[in-house]
Design an enzyme around this catalytic site. Structure first.
Site, PDB file in Angstrom:
ATOM      1  CG  ASP A   1     -67.738 -10.491 105.927  1.00  0.00           C
ATOM      2  OD1 ASP A   1     -66.882 -10.835 105.013  1.00  0.00           O
ATOM      3  OD2 ASP A   1     -68.065  -9.625 106.590  1.00  0.00           O
TER       4      ASP A   1
ATOM      5  CG  ASP B   1     -60.218  -8.430 103.799  1.00  0.00           C
ATOM      6  OD1 ASP B   1     -60.950  -9.240 104.282  1.00  0.00           O
ATOM      7  OD2 ASP B   1     -60.715  -7.237 103.118  1.00  0.00           O
TER       8      ASP B   1
END
Ligand SMILES: [Zn+2]
Length: 483
Positions: free
Chosen positions: A123, A88
């Site tokens: 994001d 991640d």
């Protein structure tokens, strides 16, 4: 990365995901490993059934010592895991702390450098209750970042889909992310939705996203680690999940079950026969977070296997339906999702080995029923007379008589009596009026379409008011039309 769908049922599928030399099967769960603190050892995580892990590259990146070490050793050696690892990017930290000290491209480059198998760009996760204005702005920023990502030789990149709770924004985002083209896709920003048990909203977010993503790519539902929702999320078309829940819940003394999360300190019995629970009592788990976390992992993987076997058996709907009884919000979520019956109908297999079980009102929204309605168009009904009869009514007639059978909610022509789901259905004695109402709708369609092909139409012992159609008692019908 190659993804092949091997089996489908309801909206879910079993897939095979090839990542370098490794091949894993989906749906599966990626346990979250925190590079700074280990609750359960990697060997134990592997033993419980994990084929793929996920860890946070941002935590590694921002700690200089750790960064140097992982760059030198490589992520796989550092974690001691011989299997694919997803990383991640720090978007979660961004959502919690509001700031991270790295750009999207930098963190992706770093993920490739440390040897991650699947990387995630940075994001912007928007809170589900953000205003539309905020959601649009965040999404525009995320899309700009995604469009400027360079090429990678060794890193598979996941395309995150954001858009808060706005279904149309999720659709738009999914479309745009697909246009850029990624190896797999992630649905982000849903953790608060799941934490608040708002499964209707989850369906409203996941379905428009999924509808606009490529069917042949794996979908990761970010932050969905509770086994209670796996069957539902898989039915909505998700393939990958990550679980930090197993460790986080253990830290708070929470014992995970498919029916919810219980405080282990208040339990007297352990309703589980995993290696941990077989050798311990509830009191032993109160102070042993590692054991508790291990149980949480076992129950997590057991549910993944239950979901997979249910897909293989063609019983995913039955499983979701059963699981939705664990919490009223899950049942609400399922009912909301089933409003999209046209979409589910596209994926549902036409025939099945086992029977259609009608166990609750949600069955009225099953794809099989919509298909029954559509199937009427392919009926070929013509002759002297049409008899509409209960499914167990027996009569031998001549060839000029056509027979339509009613097994509410199903209505079908006699030739289909032994096919799925008509002959192969077991229906609980509930929701009688609603089932009859559905059957009436089907009969009306049959009469509208084929009525003029017959000189006479009779309804025999149906106990359903069919308007213009003449009722006839079973005895009278046998007397007049038997041969
Ligand atoms: Zn257990």
């Amino acid at each position: 990365m190659r993804f092949e769908i091997k089996r489908k049922d309801f909206g879910g599928r079993i897939g095979s995901l090839e990542l370098g030399d490794w091949e894993i099967e989906t749906p599966t769960i990626m346990p979250v490993v925190n590079p700074n603190l280990e609750t359960v050892s990697i060997e134990d995580i592997r033993d419980v059934g994990a084929d793929i892990l996920i860890t946070n590259s941002y935590i590694i990146y921002k700690n200089e010592k750790l960064r140097e070490r992982v760059l030198k050793e490589g992520l796989h050696d550092f974690l001691g895991f011989d299997g694919p690892i997803m990383t991640d990017s720090g978007a979660y930290q961004l959502s919690v702390y509001g700031d991270v000290e790295v750009t999207s491209q930098e963190i992706l480059n770093f993920q490739e450098e440390i040897g991650s198998d699947i990387g995630v760009p940075l994001d912007i996760p928007t809170s589900p209750d953000a205003t539309r204005d905020k959601a649009e702005k965040d999404l525009a920023e995320t899309m700009d970042r995604l469009r400027s990502i360079g090429e990678f030789d060794d890193l598979n990149v996941a395309g995150p889909v954001q858009g808060a709770s706005y279904g149309d924004l999720r659709s738009k985002a999914a479309n745009q992310v697909s246009e850029i083209g990624f190896d797999l896709y992630c649905i982000g920003g849903v953790v608060p939705i799941m934490e608040s048990y708002d499964f209707e909203k989850l369906a409203q977010v996941v379905i428009p996203t999924k509808k606009n993503l490529p069917v042949n790519k794996p979908i990761h539902l970010f932050g969905a680690g509770h086994p209670m929702i796996f069957s539902f999320a898989v039915a909505l078309g998700c393939d990958l999940f990550d679980s930090a829940a197993y460790a986080l819940f253990a830290k708070r003394g929470k014992y995970i079950t498919v029916r919810g999360t219980w405080d282990v300190g208040e339990m007297e019995y352990l309703p589980c026969s995993c290696p941990v629970c077989s050798n311990a009592g509830a009191e032993d788990l109160v102070d042993d977070k590692e054991k508790l976390a291990k149980h949480n992992l076992y129950v997590t993987f057991r549910e993944i296997n239950t979901v997979k076997e249910s897909i293989r058996r063609g019983e995913l709907f039955e499983l979701v339906s059963e699981r939705s009884r664990a919490h009223p919000s899950l049942l609400s979520g399922l009912m909301k999702a089933l409003d999209e019956e046209n979409w589910f109908e596209k994926f549902a297999p036409v025939s099945k080995k086992n029977a259609f079980f009608y166990c609750g009102e949600e069955s009225l929204k099953r794809p099989e029923l919509l298909r029954n309605l559509k199937k009427i168009d392919s009926f070929n009904l013509t002759g002297k007379r049409l008899l509409i009869v209960p499914h167990d009514f027996k009569i031998n007639t001549d060839s000029s008589t056509q027979i339509i059978k009613i097994k509410p909610p199903f209505v079908y022509s006699e030739e289909l009596s032994n096919t799925y789901p008509f002959g192969q259905s077991l229906i609980a004695n509930i929701n009688k009026e609603k089932r009859k109402k559905f059957a009436k709708r089907l009969i009306k369609k049959i009469i509208d379409k084929f009525g003029q092909n017959f000189e006479e139409i009779y309804s025999i012992g149906n106990q359903i008011e069919l308007g213009q159609i003449k009722d006839l008692s079973p005895d009278e019908a046998r007397k007049r039309f038997s041969i």
